[in-house]
Motif scaffolding. Structure first.
Motif, PDB file in Angstrom:
ATOM      1  N   ALA A 310     -32.192  13.695 -30.989  1.00  0.00           N
ATOM      2  CA  ALA A 310     -31.751  15.066 -31.297  1.00  0.00           C
ATOM      3  C   ALA A 310     -30.274  15.246 -30.992  1.00  0.00           C
ATOM      4  O   ALA A 310     -29.533  15.868 -31.760  1.00  0.00           O
ATOM      5  CB  ALA A 310     -32.593  16.065 -30.513  1.00  0.00           C
ATOM      6  N   LEU A 311     -29.823  14.693 -29.870  1.00  0.00           N
ATOM      7  CA  LEU A 311     -28.405  14.797 -29.524  1.00  0.00           C
ATOM      8  C   LEU A 311     -27.540  13.982 -30.478  1.00  0.00           C
ATOM      9  O   LEU A 311     -26.435  14.399 -30.855  1.00  0.00           O
ATOM     10  CB  LEU A 311     -28.185  14.337 -28.076  1.00  0.00           C
ATOM     11  N   ALA A 312     -28.049  12.805 -30.897  1.00  0.00           N
ATOM     12  CA  ALA A 312     -27.274  11.963 -31.818  1.00  0.00           C
ATOM     13  C   ALA A 312     -27.092  12.628 -33.167  1.00  0.00           C
ATOM     14  O   ALA A 312     -26.028  12.564 -33.778  1.00  0.00           O
ATOM     15  CB  ALA A 312     -27.977  10.609 -31.989  1.00  0.00           C
ATOM     16  N   GLU A 313     -28.108  13.296 -33.683  1.00  0.00           N
ATOM     17  CA  GLU A 313     -28.009  13.975 -34.972  1.00  0.00           C
ATOM     18  C   GLU A 313     -27.073  15.170 -34.917  1.00  0.00           C
ATOM     19  O   GLU A 313     -26.526  15.583 -35.930  1.00  0.00           O
ATOM     20  CB  GLU A 313     -29.401  14.425 -35.431  1.00  0.00           C
ATOM     21  N   HIS A 314     -26.879  15.709 -33.749  1.00  0.00           N
ATOM     22  CA  HIS A 314     -26.036  16.897 -33.611  1.00  0.00           C
ATOM     23  C   HIS A 314     -24.597  16.539 -33.244  1.00  0.00           C
ATOM     24  O   HIS A 314     -23.680  17.327 -33.473  1.00  0.00           O
ATOM     25  CB  HIS A 314     -26.630  17.817 -32.533  1.00  0.00           C
ATOM     26  N   ALA A 315     -24.390  15.346 -32.706  1.00  0.00           N
ATOM     27  CA  ALA A 315     -23.066  14.987 -32.200  1.00  0.00           C
ATOM     28  C   ALA A 315     -22.173  14.488 -33.331  1.00  0.00           C
ATOM     29  O   ALA A 315     -22.639  13.989 -34.353  1.00  0.00           O
ATOM     30  CB  ALA A 315     -23.196  13.907 -31.130  1.00  0.00           C
ATOM     31  N   GLU A 316     -20.866  14.645 -33.152  1.00  0.00           N
ATOM     32  CA  GLU A 316     -19.863  14.134 -34.076  1.00  0.00           C
ATOM     33  C   GLU A 316     -19.177  12.928 -33.452  1.00  0.00           C
ATOM     34  O   GLU A 316     -18.922  12.903 -32.241  1.00  0.00           O
ATOM     35  CB  GLU A 316     -18.829  15.204 -34.413  1.00  0.00           C
ATOM     36  N   ALA A 317     -18.875  11.944 -34.290  1.00  0.00           N
ATOM     37  CA  ALA A 317     -18.277  10.712 -33.791  1.00  0.00           C
ATOM     38  C   ALA A 317     -16.813  10.937 -33.421  1.00  0.00           C
ATOM     39  O   ALA A 317     -16.087  11.649 -34.117  1.00  0.00           O
ATOM     40  CB  ALA A 317     -18.382   9.612 -34.848  1.00  0.00           C
ATOM     41  N   ASP A 318     -16.403  10.324 -32.309  1.00  0.00           N
ATOM     42  CA  ASP A 318     -15.006  10.358 -31.874  1.00  0.00           C
ATOM     43  C   ASP A 318     -14.404   8.997 -32.185  1.00  0.00           C
ATOM     44  O   ASP A 318     -14.432   8.078 -31.366  1.00  0.00           O
ATOM     45  CB  ASP A 318     -14.939  10.680 -30.372  1.00  0.00           C
ATOM     46  N   LEU A 319     -13.874   8.854 -33.404  1.00  0.00           N
ATOM     47  CA  LEU A 319     -13.420   7.556 -33.876  1.00  0.00           C
ATOM     48  C   LEU A 319     -12.062   7.200 -33.285  1.00  0.00           C
ATOM     49  O   LEU A 319     -11.129   8.008 -33.305  1.00  0.00           O
ATOM     50  CB  LEU A 319     -13.325   7.553 -35.400  1.00  0.00           C
ATOM     51  N   VAL A 320     -11.977   5.975 -32.771  1.00  0.00           N
ATOM     52  CA  VAL A 320     -10.713   5.428 -32.270  1.00  0.00           C
ATOM     53  C   VAL A 320     -10.619   3.988 -32.740  1.00  0.00           C
ATOM     54  O   VAL A 320     -11.620   3.355 -33.097  1.00  0.00           O
ATOM     55  CB  VAL A 320     -10.625   5.500 -30.727  1.00  0.00           C
ATOM     56  N   LEU A 321      -9.401   3.454 -32.762  1.00  0.00           N
ATOM     57  CA  LEU A 321      -9.207   2.059 -33.131  1.00  0.00           C
ATOM     58  C   LEU A 321      -9.731   1.169 -32.003  1.00  0.00           C
ATOM     59  O   LEU A 321      -9.214   1.195 -30.889  1.00  0.00           O
ATOM     60  CB  LEU A 321      -7.728   1.782 -33.410  1.00  0.00           C
ATOM     61  N   CYS A 350     -17.416 -13.914 -30.731  1.00  0.00           N
ATOM     62  CA  CYS A 350     -16.797 -12.596 -30.844  1.00  0.00           C
ATOM     63  C   CYS A 350     -15.274 -12.692 -30.902  1.00  0.00           C
ATOM     64  O   CYS A 350     -14.581 -12.382 -29.914  1.00  0.00           O
ATOM     65  CB  CYS A 350     -17.228 -11.710 -29.674  1.00  0.00           C
ATOM     66  N   PRO A 351     -14.710 -13.115 -32.047  1.00  0.00           N
ATOM     67  CA  PRO A 351     -13.254 -13.125 -32.161  1.00  0.00           C
ATOM     68  C   PRO A 351     -12.706 -11.701 -32.199  1.00  0.00           C
ATOM     69  O   PRO A 351     -13.412 -10.745 -32.536  1.00  0.00           O
ATOM     70  CB  PRO A 351     -13.017 -13.856 -33.484  1.00  0.00           C
ATOM     71  N   ALA A 352     -11.432 -11.574 -31.840  1.00  0.00           N
ATOM     72  CA  ALA A 352     -10.805 -10.245 -31.808  1.00  0.00           C
ATOM     73  C   ALA A 352     -10.637  -9.715 -33.225  1.00  0.00           C
ATOM     74  O   ALA A 352     -10.101 -10.382 -34.098  1.00  0.00           O
ATOM     75  CB  ALA A 352      -9.450 -10.327 -31.112  1.00  0.00           C
ATOM     76  N   THR A 353     -11.133  -8.520 -33.459  1.00  0.00           N
ATOM     77  CA  THR A 353     -10.947  -7.813 -34.723  1.00  0.00           C
ATOM     78  C   THR A 353     -11.062  -6.321 -34.454  1.00  0.00           C
ATOM     79  O   THR A 353     -11.826  -5.901 -33.575  1.00  0.00           O
ATOM     80  CB  THR A 353     -11.974  -8.248 -35.774  1.00  0.00           C
ATOM     81  N   THR A 354     -10.300  -5.542 -35.176  1.00  0.00           N
ATOM     82  CA  THR A 354     -10.265  -4.100 -34.908  1.00  0.00           C
ATOM     83  C   THR A 354     -10.934  -3.334 -36.045  1.00  0.00           C
ATOM     84  O   THR A 354     -10.992  -3.785 -37.194  1.00  0.00           O
ATOM     85  CB  THR A 354      -8.819  -3.600 -34.765  1.00  0.00           C
ATOM     86  N   ALA A 355     -11.438  -2.167 -35.691  1.00  0.00           N
ATOM     87  CA  ALA A 355     -12.038  -1.248 -36.671  1.00  0.00           C
ATOM     88  C   ALA A 355     -12.072   0.137 -36.036  1.00  0.00           C
ATOM     89  O   ALA A 355     -11.860   0.298 -34.830  1.00  0.00           O
ATOM     90  CB  ALA A 355     -13.435  -1.698 -37.068  1.00  0.00           C
ATOM     91  N   TRP A 356     -12.334   1.126 -36.883  1.00  0.00           N
ATOM     92  CA  TRP A 356     -12.419   2.508 -36.394  1.00  0.00           C
ATOM     93  C   TRP A 356     -13.866   2.821 -36.060  1.00  0.00           C
ATOM     94  O   TRP A 356     -14.731   2.795 -36.934  1.00  0.00           O
ATOM     95  CB  TRP A 356     -11.896   3.479 -37.441  1.00  0.00           C
ATOM     96  N   ALA A 357     -14.116   3.100 -34.786  1.00  0.00           N
ATOM     97  CA  ALA A 357     -15.478   3.364 -34.344  1.00  0.00           C
ATOM     98  C   ALA A 357     -15.444   4.189 -33.067  1.00  0.00           C
ATOM     99  O   ALA A 357     -14.424   4.270 -32.383  1.00  0.00           O
ATOM    100  CB  ALA A 357     -16.238   2.052 -34.112  1.00  0.00           C
ATOM    101  N   ASP A 358     -16.583   4.784 -32.767  1.00  0.00           N
ATOM    102  CA  ASP A 358     -16.777   5.456 -31.488  1.00  0.00           C
ATOM    103  C   ASP A 358     -17.319   4.392 -30.521  1.00  0.00           C
ATOM    104  O   ASP A 358     -18.438   3.906 -30.703  1.00  0.00           O
ATOM    105  CB  ASP A 358     -17.769   6.598 -31.648  1.00  0.00           C
ATOM    106  N   PRO A 359     -16.570   3.987 -29.510  1.00  0.00           N
ATOM    107  CA  PRO A 359     -17.022   2.900 -28.632  1.00  0.00           C
ATOM    108  C   PRO A 359     -18.376   3.159 -27.993  1.00  0.00           C
ATOM    109  O   PRO A 359     -19.211   2.245 -27.893  1.00  0.00           O
ATOM    110  CB  PRO A 359     -15.909   2.800 -27.582  1.00  0.00           C
ATOM    111  N   VAL A 360     -18.621   4.379 -27.560  1.00  0.00           N
ATOM    112  CA  VAL A 360     -19.901   4.703 -26.920  1.00  0.00           C
ATOM    113  C   VAL A 360     -21.037   4.572 -27.927  1.00  0.00           C
ATOM    114  O   VAL A 360     -22.094   3.988 -27.648  1.00  0.00           O
ATOM    115  CB  VAL A 360     -19.848   6.113 -26.311  1.00  0.00           C
ATOM    116  N   THR A 361     -20.806   5.122 -29.132  1.00  0.00           N
ATOM    117  CA  THR A 361     -21.832   5.047 -30.178  1.00  0.00           C
ATOM    118  C   THR A 361     -22.122   3.603 -30.564  1.00  0.00           C
ATOM    119  O   THR A 361     -23.282   3.180 -30.668  1.00  0.00           O
ATOM    120  CB  THR A 361     -21.369   5.842 -31.412  1.00  0.00           C
ATOM    121  N   LEU A 362     -21.066   2.825 -30.795  1.00  0.00           N
ATOM    122  CA  LEU A 362     -21.256   1.433 -31.196  1.00  0.00           C
ATOM    123  C   LEU A 362     -21.925   0.628 -30.086  1.00  0.00           C
ATOM    124  O   LEU A 362     -22.782  -0.224 -30.353  1.00  0.00           O
ATOM    125  CB  LEU A 362     -19.905   0.814 -31.576  1.00  0.00           C
ATOM    126  N   SER A 363     -21.566   0.904 -28.845  1.00  0.00           N
ATOM    127  CA  SER A 363     -22.212   0.207 -27.728  1.00  0.00           C
ATOM    128  C   SER A 363     -23.701   0.505 -27.681  1.00  0.00           C
ATOM    129  O   SER A 363     -24.533  -0.395 -27.482  1.00  0.00           O
ATOM    130  CB  SER A 363     -21.542   0.602 -26.408  1.00  0.00           C
TER     131      SER A 363
END
Length: 470
Positions: A310-321, A350-363
């Motif tokens: 329920a919290l995930a469906e209501h939350a907005e992603a905080d995208l960072v590099l 796990c080679p280094a590569t960047t993308a736009w994501a919410d670290p908490v969400t992706l974790s």
């Protein structure tokens, strides 16, 4: 819709332009010929006026036996000059076809044809009828005949036989101007049709884009109702009302799930506490109490997962590099002790590569995926976690050596509360992957599933490399 509406408008406008252009082209040809005919009528009238005063008459057909007077010579000179300047054959012929004067001198009345018909008509004391319309692709000649009347009787006929080359050239030139005007008008009409269809269909395109945004989770998207036809503005208002109602219903559903999960946790915690106290009074190793405790803890986990969903469906992603490689390596290191305790090898590339994501969400999403992989992988098998990237996305691929899923089960995986019938005895609520999908979608990411050869499951997590501003 534009590809259907635009050709229809173009065909209609082309039909209108043709309906106007064809009569105009006919009118241009008619005007050019009428100008020539009027010119020839004036010329024949002038020659007829000169011929009225010619007094000599031939005694034989087509032979001048009498000596012409001065007026006859004047008429002959006029006809010859007329022929030399304009190239128009002209002659004055008596009723018996004998020439009074003609130019060129070897031109006589034919036995049949347009010249003979015009001559016969003029003998009836009237000018010959206007000739038929000559079109640019025809090489016809224009014949005009006028009677020479003396003392009320027709004594001779003036006949002119004109070439039509110049007239046809002027007609063709006029047609080219009309055609150029038609083409310019058609281009203008196509431009107007493009603007018109763009104006008419702009609200539809906006409505389509807004529908797509709402379908992908942007429930706050709405349609502006300022532009377009009244019907489409009314449709936009109705769509916004529908979107508001849908958002309200979904919000109520989320609130109900969150509130229910939160409110049920307290009595469930109290119930579990009382079961613990009850277990102290019963003999040690009682299977019924142990089963009740296990089901109670499972119910508590389900409630926790429901609240997280329920919290995930209501939350907005905080995208960072984010360094996807470093974050994935961290999660692999965190789950390695649990995998080793189960006898499963957890390997990370796990080679280094960047993308736009919410670290908490992706974790959280990676935790759910790696947890499932370790959970369903038997002892001495391997779980492989690899990170890669291309120009548009960065991917984290998790493959395990477990039993995998069938094609029918791959379609269902990720649904809420769904678990394979073969894994009902494995700990879990069936909500982990659903929560991961919702969390990733909020930041533009995706999660997909496939078979892993020779056996096992392959889970691919994708996050965009382009920033929010793009």
């Amino acid at each position: 819709m534009r590809t259907r509406l635009l050709p229809l408008l173009i065909v209609l406008m082309a039909a209108v332009l043709l309906a106007l252009g064809i009569p105009l082209a006919i009118s241009v040809a008619g005007a050019q010929q009428q100008t020539v005919v009027v010119d020839r009528i004036d010329d024949t009238a002038r020659f007829a006026a000169l011929a009225q005063f010619v007094t000599d008459r031939p005694t034989g057909s087509r032979v001048k036996d009498a000596v012409t007077d001065e007026r006859g010579e004047t008429l002959q000179r006029e006809l010859e000059s007329y022929y030399d300047v304009y190239g128009i054959r002209a002659g004055v012929f008596y009723r018996n076809d004998a020439p009074m004067a003609n130019a060129p001198t070897d031109w006589y009345l034919p036995e049949t044809g347009e010249v003979r018909d015009a001559f016969a008509e003029a003998l009836l004391s009237r000018r010959s009828h206007d000739p038929q319309q000559v079109w640019p692709w025809q090489r016809h000649r224009l014949v005009v005949a006028s009677p020479v009347i003396r003392d009320g009787d027709v004594v001779a006929v003036v006949v002119t036989d004109s070439p039509t080359g110049q007239m046809r050239s002027r007609t063709l030139h006029g047609w080219l101007i009309v055609g150029a005007g038609e083409i310019a008008a058609m281009l203008l009409a196509v431009g107007a049709a493009l603007r018109l269809t763009g104006w008419v269909l702009k609200p539809v395109r906006v409505l389509d884009a807004t529908t797509h945004h709402i379908a992908t989770g942007s429930l706050k998207s709405r349609v502006a109702v300022a532009g377009g036809p009244p019907e489409l503005r009314r449709l936009a208002r109705s769509f916004n009302e529908m979107a508001d109602n849908v958002e309200d219903v979904l919000e109520q559903q989320r609130a109900f799930v969150a509130d229910a999960s939160h409110q049920l946790r307290n009595p469930l915690s109290a119930l579990l506490l009382r079961i613990e106290l009850l277990a102290l009074e019963l003999p040690e190793g009682n299977e019924e109490i142990a089963s009740v405790q296990t089901e109670g803890k499972r119910l508590a986990e389900v409630l926790d997962d429901l609240l997280d969903l329920a919290l995930a469906e209501h939350a907005e992603a905080d995208l960072v590099l984010t360094d996807i490689g470093a974050l994935t390596a961290e999660r692999v290191a965190a789950w390695t002790p649990l995998a080793e305790a189960k006898g499963v090898r957890l390997v990370g590339d796990c080679p280094a590569t960047t993308a736009w994501a919410d670290p908490v969400t992706l974790s959280s999403a990676l935790d759910a995926v790696i947890d499932n992989a370790v959970k369903f992988t038997p002892e001495d098998e391997c779980v492989q976690v690899s990170v890669a990237s291309n120009g548009e996305t960065s991917t984290v691929v998790v493959t395990d050596g477990g039993p995998g899923l069938t094609d029918e089960e791959l379609v269902r995986i990720g649904d809420r509360f769904w678990r394979s019938g073969r894994h009902q005895n494995v700990k879990g609520s069936g909500l982990g992957l659903s929560i991961s999908r919702v969390l990733l979608a909020a930041g533009g990411g995706t999660i997909s599933y496939d078979h892993h050869e020779p056996h096992g499951l392959k889970v691919t997590v994708r996050v965009p490399r382009s920033g929010p501003a793009s």
